[in-house]
Scaffold this motif. Sequence first.
Motif, PDB file in Angstrom:
ATOM      1  N   THR A 140      45.499  15.851 -21.035  1.00 37.89           N
ATOM      2  CA  THR A 140      45.178  14.471 -20.664  1.00 37.89           C
ATOM      3  C   THR A 140      45.624  13.503 -21.747  1.00 37.89           C
ATOM      4  O   THR A 140      46.105  12.393 -21.450  1.00 37.89           O
ATOM      5  N   LEU A 147      49.178  12.827 -21.231  1.00 38.48           N
ATOM      6  CA  LEU A 147      49.396  11.852 -20.163  1.00 38.48           C
ATOM      7  C   LEU A 147      49.247  10.426 -20.691  1.00 38.48           C
ATOM      8  O   LEU A 147      50.051   9.542 -20.369  1.00 38.48           O
ATOM      9  N   SER A 150      50.071  21.230 -16.446  1.00 43.77           N
ATOM     10  CA  SER A 150      49.905  19.772 -16.504  1.00 43.77           C
ATOM     11  C   SER A 150      50.771  19.174 -17.600  1.00 43.77           C
ATOM     12  O   SER A 150      51.386  18.115 -17.422  1.00 43.77           O
ATOM     13  N   LEU A 184      54.299  19.098 -16.506  1.00 44.32           N
ATOM     14  CA  LEU A 184      54.488  18.030 -15.527  1.00 44.32           C
ATOM     15  C   LEU A 184      54.733  16.698 -16.220  1.00 44.32           C
ATOM     16  O   LEU A 184      55.611  15.922 -15.808  1.00 44.32           O
ATOM     17  N   VAL A 185      53.984  16.431 -17.283  1.00 43.52           N
ATOM     18  CA  VAL A 185      54.182  15.193 -18.039  1.00 43.52           C
ATOM     19  C   VAL A 185      55.585  15.155 -18.640  1.00 43.52           C
ATOM     20  O   VAL A 185      56.293  14.127 -18.573  1.00 43.52           O
ATOM     21  N   LEU A 191      53.365   9.659 -11.935  1.00 43.87           N
ATOM     22  CA  LEU A 191      52.969  10.627 -12.952  1.00 43.87           C
ATOM     23  C   LEU A 191      51.458  10.818 -12.955  1.00 43.87           C
ATOM     24  O   LEU A 191      50.960  11.946 -12.971  1.00 43.87           O
ATOM     25  N   PHE A 202      49.619  14.230 -11.851  1.00 47.96           N
ATOM     26  CA  PHE A 202      48.810  14.917 -12.857  1.00 47.96           C
ATOM     27  C   PHE A 202      47.414  15.195 -12.311  1.00 47.96           C
ATOM     28  O   PHE A 202      46.891  16.310 -12.449  1.00 47.96           O
ATOM     29  N   ALA A 219      45.997  18.962 -11.743  1.00 51.55           N
ATOM     30  CA  ALA A 219      44.859  19.363 -12.569  1.00 51.55           C
ATOM     31  C   ALA A 219      43.680  19.832 -11.730  1.00 51.55           C
ATOM     32  O   ALA A 219      42.823  20.573 -12.219  1.00 51.55           O
TER      33      ALA A 219
END
Length: 413
Positions: free
Chosen positions: A188, A191, A221, A224-225, A358, A362, A366
């Motif tokens: 997180t 992100l 995750s 993905l970022v 995004l 996310f 998640a």
Amino acid sequence: MVLRLEKDLPLLLFGLVCTSTVASLPQVQSAWAGIKEVYGEQEMGLRLLREAMLALLVCYAWAEPRLRNGIFSGPIPAFLSLIAAYVLCEIGYAVYLDLPLIVPMTGLRIFEYLPLALIGFVCGRRGVADWVIGRFAHCLRYYLLLQAGLALAQALWAPPLFGVSMLGGGRPFGTFVSPNLFGAAMATCALVFAVVPGMRRWLGLSVLLALLSGSRTAFLSGLLVVFFRVYAALRPRDRWALWMPAPMLAVGALILASSPLLSGRDDADPTEDGRIALWQRVFANHVHDAADLLFGWGLGLSSNTVNLLFGAEHFPGQFDSDSLYLFLLNGYGLIGLLAYLGLLWATTRTSAHPGKGLVAAFIFVAGLTFNLWEYFPQNAVLMFLWGAMLGHSRHPVALAQPNGQPQPARFYG
């Protein structure tokens, strides 16, 4: 006292996140000693600090005129009324099933940090969300440094209580009760840094910590970022070349995340660790008719809190959900699940913020194998980001920066 939203709110958010460093302190100390204690049987006073910080944020939103007026105007009251009406029906049905009131109340945990989403929504509508996120991200660097120092020490020397890390020690858990929660928090953070300019090094550090945690969800995750950041850096005419291999990359990442090399666990295969088998049993044993499918079969029966208070399988239909989507299906039925996915979709369609895809992706990823809205501080940060994305309009109301200049709406990325 003069309230300055652009300066006060980032500090309040940072203070809320920082309470995670002490909320699980007794369990962290036990894990360092090689003792795995049961979640929820530790000092409640420390964990109540986060509720106190949340209450402080709610009080601030009430005292700050722009936030208060923004929350109680426009579509927000109607939206909240619709959610409240449906939730009350689900609570009534749970009581009708003779479940103790505390059971359906635990099913409301996903709404605990909803006030942060409302605050983020108003900030997005007022055009100050990017400023707040940017200042919050700069404060978050100190939090990340603390977690990185602890994680490195744990990965080298901590007892392998949760599995073996890539560095030879135990899987790092930072200031959390488990490596999975630590990895979720680090992903997180990645992100947040991904939507703020000039934070690439901190983004990279966050992704490395998420990888070091051994958490499969955190690893996916974090990747993905990185994927979205690479996509944003490419020229529009070259982006098709990244989407073509994306399915193969996703499968490869899932296989890699499930390997003992990264996860540090012998039961790393998701088809053998009981999770998929559990989900199959849930549908076979508890979804008996259309009503169960549409409205759920008992709000709160998939909450971790219920398992801790009453023990596993104490009530008919009770199970450990893991996945947010099973949690929603159990408590709110297919109607609630589709409403949640519809709101994610609406975020990508109505928001004018370039980072909307995004953030929505996310949040979706998640929640696949992790009930992100039950765990702190990931739930608090994501709620604010989601609200900020949803509230970001093409023509925000211009406010003043702390230096008195107009605050433009812009994308940090």
